[in-house]
Design an enzyme around this catalytic site. Structure first.
Site, PDB file in Angstrom:
ATOM      1  N   CYS A  87      -2.565   2.835   7.851  1.00  0.00           N
ATOM      2  CA  CYS A  87      -4.007   2.761   8.062  1.00  0.00           C
ATOM      3  C   CYS A  87      -4.331   2.388   9.505  1.00  0.00           C
ATOM      4  O   CYS A  87      -3.440   2.172  10.323  1.00  0.00           O
ATOM      5  CB  CYS A  87      -4.564   1.694   7.129  1.00  0.00           C
ATOM      6  SG  CYS A  87      -4.015   0.052   7.614  1.00  0.00           S
ATOM      7  N   CYS A  97       0.810  -1.231   0.000  1.00  0.00           N
ATOM      8  CA  CYS A  97       0.000   0.000   0.000  1.00  0.00           C
ATOM      9  C   CYS A  97       0.838   1.275   0.000  1.00  0.00           C
ATOM     10  O   CYS A  97       0.303   2.369  -0.173  1.00  0.00           O
ATOM     11  CB  CYS A  97      -0.901   0.018   1.226  1.00  0.00           C
ATOM     12  SG  CYS A  97       0.061   0.022   2.747  1.00  0.00           S
ATOM     13  N   CYS A 120      -0.931  -5.347   6.659  1.00  0.00           N
ATOM     14  CA  CYS A 120      -0.673  -4.158   7.482  1.00  0.00           C
ATOM     15  C   CYS A 120       0.140  -4.507   8.718  1.00  0.00           C
ATOM     16  O   CYS A 120       0.887  -3.663   9.227  1.00  0.00           O
ATOM     17  CB  CYS A 120      -1.978  -3.513   7.913  1.00  0.00           C
ATOM     18  SG  CYS A 120      -3.119  -3.231   6.557  1.00  0.00           S
ATOM     19  N   ASP A 156       2.408   2.525   2.589  1.00  0.00           N
ATOM     20  CA  ASP A 156       2.435   3.183   3.896  1.00  0.00           C
ATOM     21  C   ASP A 156       3.792   2.997   4.579  1.00  0.00           C
ATOM     22  O   ASP A 156       4.538   2.085   4.256  1.00  0.00           O
ATOM     23  CB  ASP A 156       1.323   2.639   4.792  1.00  0.00           C
ATOM     24  CG  ASP A 156      -0.055   3.071   4.313  1.00  0.00           C
ATOM     25  OD1 ASP A 156      -0.111   4.028   3.535  1.00  0.00           O
ATOM     26  OD2 ASP A 156      -1.043   2.451   4.704  1.00  0.00           O
TER      27      ASP A 156
HETATM   28 FE1  FES Z   1      -1.260   0.352   4.389  1.00  0.00          FE
HETATM   29 FE2  FES Z   1      -2.689  -0.961   6.110  1.00  0.00          FE
HETATM   30  S1  FES Z   1      -3.323  -0.266   4.172  1.00  0.00           S
HETATM   31  S2  FES Z   1      -0.623  -0.415   6.263  1.00  0.00           S
END
Ligand code: FES
Length: 127
Positions: A62, A37, A106, A39
């Site tokens: 998230c 993702c 995640c 992140d």
């Molecule tokens: Fe990116 Fe959960 S969607 S860490």
């Protein structure tokens, strides 16, 4: 509030995450990105006599990333670094009473950032 498949524990750690922030001059620092993702997660540790005496995290992730990091910091605090190194994403998810399958990636962030922080610490002490 709709929980859309999240356990009560996930919701608690998401709404009231523990150990958020940074440690100035940490003994170990880890930063990882989630390839799924994009992140980011940062983990800071203080270590005394091979025990994680303090731990903090900061994330652009998230809700599941926040909940898993909060849980991983709670698990790792007070733990020997070699034991903490063995914490897996499944351990974290289990402690949270599970994560929806789509959100399992995640939990990588939290477990991996912790491992990076411990590796950084070990590198420092061994030179
Ligand atoms: Fe990116 Fe959960 S969607 S860490």
């Amino acid at each position: 509030m709709a929980q859309v498949g999240y356990s009560q524990k996930v919701m608690e750690h998401f709404m009231d995450p523990k150990n958020v922030g940074i440690i100035e001059n940490p003994d170990g620092y880890g930063k990882v990105g989630n390839p799924v993702c994009g992140d980011l997660m940062e983990m800071f540790i203080s270590v005394k006599d091979d025990i994680i005496s303090d731990i903090k995290f900061r994330t652009f992730g998230c809700g599941s990333a926040i909940a898993t990091s909060s849980m991983v910091t709670e698990m790792a605090k007070g733990m020997n670094i070699d034991e903490a190194m063995k914490i897996t994403r499944n351990d974290v998810a289990n402690e949270l009473d599970g994560l929806p399958p789509k959100k399992m990636h995640c939990s990588n962030l939290a477990a991996d950032a912790l491992k990076e922080a411990i590796k950084d610490y070990k590198k420092k002490i061994t030179g």
